[in-house]
Design a protein around this motif. Structure first.
Motif, PDB file in Angstrom:
ATOM      1  N   LEU A 169       0.850  -1.179   0.000  1.00 54.00           N
ATOM      2  CA  LEU A 169       0.000   0.000   0.000  1.00 54.00           C
ATOM      3  C   LEU A 169       0.889   1.234   0.000  1.00 54.00           C
ATOM      4  O   LEU A 169       1.737   1.399   0.880  1.00 54.00           O
ATOM      5  CB  LEU A 169      -0.923  -0.002   1.220  1.00 54.00           C
ATOM      6  CG  LEU A 169      -1.867  -1.208   1.351  1.00 54.00           C
ATOM      7  CD1 LEU A 169      -2.784  -1.025   2.552  1.00 54.00           C
ATOM      8  CD2 LEU A 169      -2.681  -1.420   0.089  1.00 54.00           C
ATOM      9  N   SER A 200       1.449  -3.233   4.627  1.00 52.82           N
ATOM     10  CA  SER A 200       0.938  -1.923   5.030  1.00 52.82           C
ATOM     11  C   SER A 200       1.803  -1.372   6.160  1.00 52.82           C
ATOM     12  O   SER A 200       2.201  -2.111   7.065  1.00 52.82           O
ATOM     13  CB  SER A 200      -0.519  -2.054   5.490  1.00 52.82           C
ATOM     14  OG  SER A 200      -1.074  -0.792   5.801  1.00 52.82           O
ATOM     15  N   THR A 222      -2.762   1.719  -4.535  1.00 50.51           N
ATOM     16  CA  THR A 222      -3.333   2.817  -3.773  1.00 50.51           C
ATOM     17  C   THR A 222      -4.816   2.565  -3.515  1.00 50.51           C
ATOM     18  O   THR A 222      -5.497   1.918  -4.326  1.00 50.51           O
ATOM     19  CB  THR A 222      -3.152   4.156  -4.514  1.00 50.51           C
ATOM     20  OG1 THR A 222      -3.778   5.194  -3.766  1.00 50.51           O
ATOM     21  CG2 THR A 222      -3.774   4.111  -5.912  1.00 50.51           C
ATOM     22  N   LEU A 223      -5.296   3.086  -2.399  1.00 52.68           N
ATOM     23  CA  LEU A 223      -6.714   3.004  -2.045  1.00 52.68           C
ATOM     24  C   LEU A 223      -7.445   4.303  -2.372  1.00 52.68           C
ATOM     25  O   LEU A 223      -8.619   4.446  -2.044  1.00 52.68           O
ATOM     26  CB  LEU A 223      -6.858   2.688  -0.549  1.00 52.68           C
ATOM     27  CG  LEU A 223      -6.267   1.350  -0.103  1.00 52.68           C
ATOM     28  CD1 LEU A 223      -6.275   1.244   1.416  1.00 52.68           C
ATOM     29  CD2 LEU A 223      -7.044   0.191  -0.703  1.00 52.68           C
ATOM     30  N   LEU A 271      -5.174   7.468   4.836  1.00 52.22           N
ATOM     31  CA  LEU A 271      -5.900   6.687   5.840  1.00 52.22           C
ATOM     32  C   LEU A 271      -4.986   6.346   7.008  1.00 52.22           C
ATOM     33  O   LEU A 271      -3.769   6.212   6.856  1.00 52.22           O
ATOM     34  CB  LEU A 271      -6.442   5.401   5.215  1.00 52.22           C
ATOM     35  CG  LEU A 271      -7.344   5.559   3.989  1.00 52.22           C
ATOM     36  CD1 LEU A 271      -7.778   4.190   3.481  1.00 52.22           C
ATOM     37  CD2 LEU A 271      -8.563   6.420   4.310  1.00 52.22           C
ATOM     38  N   THR A 308      -6.873   1.576   9.352  1.00 54.01           N
ATOM     39  CA  THR A 308      -7.940   1.722   8.370  1.00 54.01           C
ATOM     40  C   THR A 308      -7.474   1.248   6.999  1.00 54.01           C
ATOM     41  O   THR A 308      -8.203   0.546   6.282  1.00 54.01           O
ATOM     42  CB  THR A 308      -8.390   3.190   8.278  1.00 54.01           C
ATOM     43  OG1 THR A 308      -8.725   3.663   9.574  1.00 54.01           O
ATOM     44  CG2 THR A 308      -9.599   3.331   7.362  1.00 54.01           C
ATOM     45  N   ALA A 309      -6.258   1.616   6.605  1.00 53.31           N
ATOM     46  CA  ALA A 309      -5.743   1.240   5.289  1.00 53.31           C
ATOM     47  C   ALA A 309      -5.666  -0.274   5.137  1.00 53.31           C
ATOM     48  O   ALA A 309      -6.100  -0.839   4.119  1.00 53.31           O
ATOM     49  CB  ALA A 309      -4.372   1.866   5.075  1.00 53.31           C
TER      50      ALA A 309
END
Length: 240
Positions: free
Chosen positions: A170, A196, A219-220, A225, A229-230
């Motif tokens: 991430l 992460s 990527t989110l 975040l 959360t991510a």
């Protein structure tokens, strides 16, 4: 029906004492001899059982019939995490287990707040494993995710070449691929490993090291975040 994790071999007709944690839970619920419960040992499926005896600190049960119920995600998704602070890590482990994570790897990274070693690391691993088991009791999962021993990032990332599946990191770096775009062509039973970072994210050196080891940056979205959360957003996107 109350569910309890019982990590021992189970078979129809067996009579056994519940592990200490499950026995305490039965006593807190004030169950009585003759009451029906459900047991699972993490091997898949679950067992209907009956309380036989309530002792002062022990509970005896009889294992009755097997139910092959499976509630696991089609994709086996593993999370490797730069550990956030204590309470957040507990919460992350609990929610990841509820969502159906296959395994969790806690990591020491450059920006990690939580630092563990020796007996403290062993105790934390056991604690997080019990958090995962309790979450599975609550949510109906019959396979408890494995919480691996804490490792340093550099040592761990070099060992991931053997992972049989897609590896992702991430990342907020320019050029990272949207996660949905990466997931779209993958078969529904594909295995995934998400890396992460902790609070503050991975360092530039760690991000580069992960990419060099074969991790695809994803990527989110444009928002920044929180660490927990991510990781959970990526997991949910992959399994739901």
């Amino acid at each position: 029906m109350p569910r309890f994790h019982c990590p021992v071999p189970l078979h129809a007709g067996a009579e056994l004492d519940l592990p200490a944690a499950a026995a305490r839970h039965v006593q807190v619920l004030r169950l009585q001899p003759g009451d029906a419960i459900t047991l699972f040992n993490g091997d898949g499926g679950q067992w209907h059982a009956t309380v036989l005896r309530m002792g002062r600190s022990d509970v005896a049960v009889r294992v009755d019939t097997f139910d092959d119920a499976e509630r696991e995600a089609g994709r086996r998704v593993h999370l490797a995490l730069g550990m956030p602070a204590n309470e957040r890590m507990d919460w992350l482990v609990e929610k990841a287990a509820e969502l159906g994570v296959a395994g969790l790897q806690p990591l020491h990274t450059a920006h990690s707040v939580l630092r563990l070693s020796g007996d403290r690391a062993v105790k934390k691993q056991a604690h997080w494993q019990s958090v995962a088991a309790a979450a599975c009791e609550q949510c109906g999962g019959n396979r408890v995710p494995d919480v691996a021993p804490v490792q340093d990032f550099a040592r761990w990332v070099g060992s991931t070449a053997a992972f049989q599946g897609q590896r992702c990191v991430l990342s907020l770096a320019e050029g990272s691929q949207p996660l949905g775009q990466l997931l779209a062509p993958l078969p529904p039973d594909a295995a995934l490993l998400f890396l992460s970072g902790p609070e503050g994210g991975l360092s530039p050196q760690e991000d580069a090291q992960a990419r060099s080891a074969g991790f695809v940056p994803v990527t989110l979205g444009p928002r920044v975040l929180r660490a927990e959360t991510a990781a959970l957003a990526a997991l949910a996107r992959a399994v739901l």
